[in-house]
Design a protein around this motif. Structure first.
Motif, PDB file in Angstrom:
ATOM      1  N   GLY A 125      71.746  67.321  58.339  1.00 17.12           N
ATOM      2  CA  GLY A 125      70.604  66.983  58.750  1.00 17.12           C
ATOM      3  C   GLY A 125      70.498  65.801  59.664  1.00 17.12           C
ATOM      4  N   SER A 126      71.151  64.676  59.712  1.00 15.49           N
ATOM      5  CA  SER A 126      70.962  63.817  60.575  1.00 15.49           C
ATOM      6  C   SER A 126      71.815  62.678  60.061  1.00 15.49           C
ATOM      7  CB  SER A 126      69.460  62.830  59.651  1.00 15.49           C
ATOM      8  OG  SER A 126      69.455  62.269  58.493  1.00 15.49           O
ATOM      9  N   LYS A 127      71.358  61.877  61.289  1.00 14.51           N
ATOM     10  CA  LYS A 127      72.933  60.701  61.737  1.00 14.51           C
ATOM     11  C   LYS A 127      72.763  60.369  60.296  1.00 14.51           C
ATOM     12  CE  LYS A 127      74.087  56.863  64.444  1.00 14.51           C
ATOM     13  NZ  LYS A 127      74.101  56.291  65.747  1.00 14.51           N
ATOM     14  N   SER A 128      71.847  59.736  59.237  1.00 19.13           N
ATOM     15  CA  SER A 128      72.496  59.157  57.828  1.00 19.13           C
ATOM     16  C   SER A 128      73.326  59.737  57.265  1.00 19.13           C
ATOM     17  CB  SER A 128      71.198  59.090  57.217  1.00 19.13           C
ATOM     18  OG  SER A 128      70.073  59.819  56.791  1.00 19.13           O
ATOM     19  N   ASP A 129      73.628  60.795  57.293  1.00 21.92           N
ATOM     20  CA  ASP A 129      74.291  62.423  56.356  1.00 21.92           C
ATOM     21  C   ASP A 129      75.903  61.450  57.379  1.00 21.92           C
ATOM     22  OD1 ASP A 129      72.050  62.996  55.661  1.00 21.92           O
ATOM     23  OD2 ASP A 129      71.787  64.500  56.353  1.00 21.92           O
ATOM     24  N   TRP A 130      75.719  61.322  58.453  1.00 22.29           N
ATOM     25  CA  TRP A 130      77.820  60.558  58.774  1.00 22.29           C
ATOM     26  C   TRP A 130      78.744  59.916  57.460  1.00 22.29           C
ATOM     27  CZ3 TRP A 130      80.649  63.320  61.668  1.00 22.29           C
ATOM     28  CH2 TRP A 130      82.063  63.192  62.240  1.00 22.29           C
TER      29      TRP A 130
ATOM     30  N   ARG B 113      81.352  61.894  57.236  1.00 19.72           N
ATOM     31  CA  ARG B 113      82.653  61.907  57.905  1.00 19.72           C
ATOM     32  C   ARG B 113      83.743  62.096  57.067  1.00 19.72           C
ATOM     33  NH1 ARG B 113      81.884  56.110  59.237  1.00 19.72           N
ATOM     34  NH2 ARG B 113      81.452  57.179  61.433  1.00 19.72           N
ATOM     35  N   VAL B 114      83.894  62.381  55.990  1.00 17.76           N
ATOM     36  CA  VAL B 114      84.654  62.839  55.343  1.00 17.76           C
ATOM     37  C   VAL B 114      85.651  63.920  55.267  1.00 17.76           C
ATOM     38  CG1 VAL B 114      85.276  60.793  52.925  1.00 17.76           C
ATOM     39  CG2 VAL B 114      83.954  62.720  52.756  1.00 17.76           C
ATOM     40  N   ALA B 115      84.398  64.973  55.360  1.00 17.36           N
ATOM     41  CA  ALA B 115      84.438  65.630  55.908  1.00 17.36           C
ATOM     42  C   ALA B 115      85.307  66.317  56.845  1.00 17.36           C
ATOM     43  CB  ALA B 115      83.825  67.513  55.737  1.00 17.36           C
ATOM     44  N   SER B 116      85.077  65.669  58.426  1.00 21.40           N
ATOM     45  CA  SER B 116      85.202  66.119  59.979  1.00 21.40           C
ATOM     46  C   SER B 116      86.959  64.752  59.259  1.00 21.40           C
ATOM     47  CB  SER B 116      84.584  64.601  60.711  1.00 21.40           C
ATOM     48  OG  SER B 116      85.222  64.639  61.517  1.00 21.40           O
ATOM     49  N   GLU B 117      87.049  63.839  58.549  1.00 22.61           N
ATOM     50  CA  GLU B 117      88.992  63.586  58.225  1.00 22.61           C
ATOM     51  C   GLU B 117      90.032  63.856  57.657  1.00 22.61           C
ATOM     52  OE1 GLU B 117      87.426  59.698  56.085  1.00 22.61           O
ATOM     53  OE2 GLU B 117      87.308  58.786  58.174  1.00 22.61           O
TER      54      GLU B 117
ATOM     55  N   SER C  60      81.276  68.023  65.095  1.00 24.52           N
ATOM     56  CA  SER C  60      79.991  67.602  64.473  1.00 24.52           C
ATOM     57  C   SER C  60      78.558  67.465  64.936  1.00 24.52           C
ATOM     58  CB  SER C  60      80.302  66.046  63.127  1.00 24.52           C
ATOM     59  OG  SER C  60      81.848  66.916  62.937  1.00 24.52           O
ATOM     60  N   HIS C  61      77.402  67.924  64.091  1.00 28.58           N
ATOM     61  CA  HIS C  61      76.475  68.186  65.071  1.00 28.58           C
ATOM     62  C   HIS C  61      75.639  67.336  64.047  1.00 28.58           C
ATOM     63  CE1 HIS C  61      77.946  70.779  68.540  1.00 28.58           C
ATOM     64  NE2 HIS C  61      78.879  70.851  66.829  1.00 28.58           N
TER      65      HIS C  61
ATOM     66  N   ALA D 250      81.441  66.917  50.202  1.00 32.48           N
ATOM     67  CA  ALA D 250      82.259  66.449  51.626  1.00 32.48           C
ATOM     68  C   ALA D 250      83.275  66.663  51.922  1.00 32.48           C
ATOM     69  CB  ALA D 250      81.350  65.265  52.182  1.00 32.48           C
ATOM     70  N   THR D 251      84.243  66.090  50.758  1.00 28.81           N
ATOM     71  CA  THR D 251      85.907  66.450  50.979  1.00 28.81           C
ATOM     72  C   THR D 251      86.047  68.080  50.039  1.00 28.81           C
ATOM     73  OG1 THR D 251      86.009  64.192  50.445  1.00 28.81           O
ATOM     74  CG2 THR D 251      88.011  65.654  49.574  1.00 28.81           C
TER      75      THR D 251
END
Length: 151
Positions: free
Chosen positions: A2-7, A11-15, A26-27, A112-113
């Motif tokens: 929803g916003s950049k602050s969620d990154w 990020r742990v999901a992406s990793e 990721s968007h 997220a993980t």
């Protein structure tokens, strides 16, 4: 998300996805501030070859629900920590009306993980190499616990 602050959380999901070799993107988009962007991503995801969507948002924002309403792909929702310690995010994600499911995970980084691991498990049903990696990951987790000693 929803916003950049969620990154910081997502990020742990992406990793995790990257560690398993799962291609992903990721968007940042908002169900309320950029509904056209959310609609475009969700309604075209299947045609683009996307197989699972992880959507994260905080507060009463409902990105996961909007995405789920626009696609038949599995949507996994990750509630973000918010002003009410994430309880508002959790309730807005988990309380979907019957007929439009969102698989809801824990609030924050654990969610997220686990969203990434659940997406991997879904994909592993048709990808033997992912199933093998997921089994190895779980065996390593078990090994770590079995080797844990208390001093």
């Amino acid at each position: 998300m929803g916003s950049k602050s969620d990154w910081e959380t997502m990020r742990v999901a992406s990793e995790t996805l990257a560690k398993f070799g799962v291609a992903h993107e990721s968007h940042v988009m908002s169900a309320h501030r950029t509904p056209g962007l959310a609609t475009d991503l969700a309604s075209n995801a299947d045609a683009r070859g996307i197989e699972v969507i992880i959507a994260a948002a905080g507060g009463a924002a409902h990105l996961a629900g909007v995405i789920a309403a626009l696609t038949t792909l599995p949507v996994l929702g990750v509630p973000m920590t918010s002003a009410l310690n994430g309880l508002d995010s959790l309730l807005s994600t988990v309380q979907m009306p019957g007929g439009i499911p969102v698989g809801t995970l824990a609030i924050g980084k654990a969610g997220a993980t686990n969203a990434a691991l659940l997406a991997i498990a879904i994909l592993a049903n048709k990808r033997p190499e992912l199933k093998k990696k997921l089994r190895a990951f779980r065996q390593e987790q078990e090994k770590k616990i079995r080797e844990t000693t208390l001093d």
